[in-house]
Design an enzyme around this catalytic site. Structure first.
Site, mmCIF file in Angstrom:
data_model
loop_
_atom_site.group_PDB
_atom_site.id
_atom_site.type_symbol
_atom_site.label_atom_id
_atom_site.label_comp_id
_atom_site.label_asym_id
_atom_site.label_seq_id
_atom_site.Cartn_x
_atom_site.Cartn_y
_atom_site.Cartn_z
ATOM 1 N N ASP A 1 0.885 -1.174 0.000
ATOM 2 C CA ASP A 1 0.000 0.000 0.000
ATOM 3 C C ASP A 1 0.913 1.211 0.000
ATOM 4 O O ASP A 1 1.564 1.512 1.012
ATOM 5 C CB ASP A 1 -0.896 -0.021 1.240
ATOM 6 C CG ASP A 1 -1.748 1.232 1.353
ATOM 7 O OD1 ASP A 1 -1.606 2.158 0.511
ATOM 8 O OD2 ASP A 1 -2.560 1.308 2.294
ATOM 9 N N ASN B 1 3.435 1.536 -10.911
ATOM 10 C CA ASN B 1 2.230 1.348 -11.724
ATOM 11 C C ASN B 1 0.948 1.722 -10.965
ATOM 12 O O ASN B 1 -0.032 2.137 -11.577
ATOM 13 C CB ASN B 1 2.172 -0.120 -12.178
ATOM 14 C CG ASN B 1 0.838 -0.472 -12.793
ATOM 15 O OD1 ASN B 1 0.558 -0.120 -13.926
ATOM 16 N ND2 ASN B 1 -0.020 -1.147 -12.019
ATOM 17 N N TYR C 1 -6.580 14.205 -11.133
ATOM 18 C CA TYR C 1 -5.768 13.141 -11.759
ATOM 19 C C TYR C 1 -4.674 13.756 -12.620
ATOM 20 O O TYR C 1 -3.504 13.376 -12.538
ATOM 21 C CB TYR C 1 -6.675 12.245 -12.614
ATOM 22 C CG TYR C 1 -5.950 11.100 -13.298
ATOM 23 C CD1 TYR C 1 -5.533 9.982 -12.573
ATOM 24 C CD2 TYR C 1 -5.689 11.126 -14.670
ATOM 25 C CE1 TYR C 1 -4.882 8.926 -13.206
ATOM 26 C CE2 TYR C 1 -5.045 10.070 -15.302
ATOM 27 C CZ TYR C 1 -4.635 8.976 -14.569
ATOM 28 O OH TYR C 1 -3.987 7.930 -15.183
ATOM 29 N N LYS D 1 -0.531 13.452 -12.123
ATOM 30 C CA LYS D 1 0.368 12.810 -13.092
ATOM 31 C C LYS D 1 1.404 13.819 -13.605
ATOM 32 O O LYS D 1 2.544 13.441 -13.893
ATOM 33 C CB LYS D 1 -0.444 12.218 -14.250
ATOM 34 C CG LYS D 1 -1.309 11.019 -13.830
ATOM 35 C CD LYS D 1 -0.482 9.814 -13.390
ATOM 36 C CE LYS D 1 -1.316 8.566 -13.184
ATOM 37 N NZ LYS D 1 -0.553 7.367 -12.827
ATOM 38 N N THR E 1 -9.155 -0.901 -18.699
ATOM 39 C CA THR E 1 -8.862 -1.615 -17.441
ATOM 40 C C THR E 1 -9.931 -1.264 -16.405
ATOM 41 O O THR E 1 -10.824 -0.458 -16.681
ATOM 42 C CB THR E 1 -7.490 -1.190 -16.860
ATOM 43 O OG1 THR E 1 -7.581 0.198 -16.505
ATOM 44 C CG2 THR E 1 -6.368 -1.389 -17.848
#
Ligand SMILES: NC(=O)c1ccc[n+]([C@@H]2O[C@H](COP(=O)([O-])OP(=O)(O)OC[C@H]3O[C@@H](n4cnc5c(N)ncnc54)[C@H](OP(=O)(O)O)[C@@H]3O)[C@@H](O)[C@H]2O)c1
Length: 251
Positions: A63, A90, A167, A171, A204
């Site tokens: 985690d 990842n 998000y 990134k 995904t």
């Protein structure tokens, strides 16, 4: 201590999605892969599936928002091998979708950054001593074209019309992490590299799979491909890059 020539890889969030495909493929190429699993039940299934195929993998609870958990994971790798060749960052969460900055909350930003940025940084920082001890070390961080400021500000790019603020910002920050580590490793003349990879739109569990598939998302094997190519490259001469299968991605 195990065979020091074995390439040892740790992948976070590898119990499903692109991380799992990367784990499977790298193990098929002879690497020892620690499946860093957030969901341990799924992690156990993933490890069993790969071990049943005779692949060299092990389960590691991971985690990345929990420093003690990170330290324990790194200790396990150290106890077994004493070094780590490849860390694939990842693990990630999508955060709230289509979130405009005027509608986002500090809480949403913190939550997204806790995993995507602070968690990934904490994991990376903890892994560096083991990466330095390996014959070569690679940090491959899965960021996203969604985090590219170059694409976001290019009126010809579809990303100039997409706003998913938490998000995207997380990134972008991760890309800054890649650049910073790459410069430090270069200046210290270490055989350790740091690179960002964009999988591109991939169907995904992270996303609305059906919607993504309708919009031409890649299958998971294709999304994982660029990270696999970098992980299998024995030269380790790419440092401070942001790439996808098609080539360079603007920062
Ligand atoms: N799919 C796309 O279109 C796309 C495009 C560009 C970039 N990416 C990036 O690619 C990476 C892989 O995503 P994916 O699409 O393969 O999605 P995924 O299948 O959801 O994989 C993400 C993994 O990260 C795990 N995770 C979440 N929080 C974690 C934590 N605190 N510690 C450790 N692991 C944690 C998830 O576990 P749980 O599922 O149990 O929460 C999951 O196993 C992500 O970084 C994502 O941002 C994806």
């Amino acid at each position: 201590m195990a065979d020091s020539k074995k390439i040892v890889t740790l992948i976070t969030g590898a119990e499903r999605g692109m991380g799992f495909v990367e784990a499977k493929t790298l193990a098929q190429h002879g690497q020892f892969v620690f499946i860093g699993a957030y969901d341990m039940e799924l992690g156990q299934k993933a490890v069993k599936e790969l071990q049943d195929q005779g692949l060299d993998v092990a389960l590691l609870h991971c985690d990345i928002t929990d420093q003690q958990n990170i330290d324990d994971a790194i200790k396990t790798v150290n106890d077994k091998f004493g070094y780590l060749n490849i860390l694939i960052n990842n693990a990630g969460i999508p955060g709230p979708q289509d979130a405009l900055p005027t509608k986002s909350t500090v809480e949403e930003l913190r939550k997204t950054f806790d995993t995507n940025f602070f968690g990934t940084y904490a994991m990376t920082r903890a892994a560096v001593p083991l990466l330095k001890k390996a014959s070569y070390g690679k940090i491959i961080t899965i960021t996203s074209d969604m985090g590219s400021l170059g694409l976001a500000t290019d009126p010809k790019s579809m990303f100039s019309h997409i706003i998913s603020f938490p998000y995207q910002a997380s990134k972008t920050a991760l890309n800054a992490m890649t650049v910073a580590f790459s410069k430090e490793f270069r200046d210290a003349k270490l055989n350790v590299t740091a690179n960002s990879v964009n999988p591109g739109m991939t169907a995904t569990d992270l996303v609305d799979k059906e919607l993504f598939e309708k919009n031409g998302a890649k299958p998971v094997e294709s999304g994982a491909h660029r990270a696999i190519v970098l992980a299998l490259d024995p030269k380790n001469d790419a440092n401070g890059t942001f790439t996808e299968d098609a080539g360079i991605v603007p920062w």
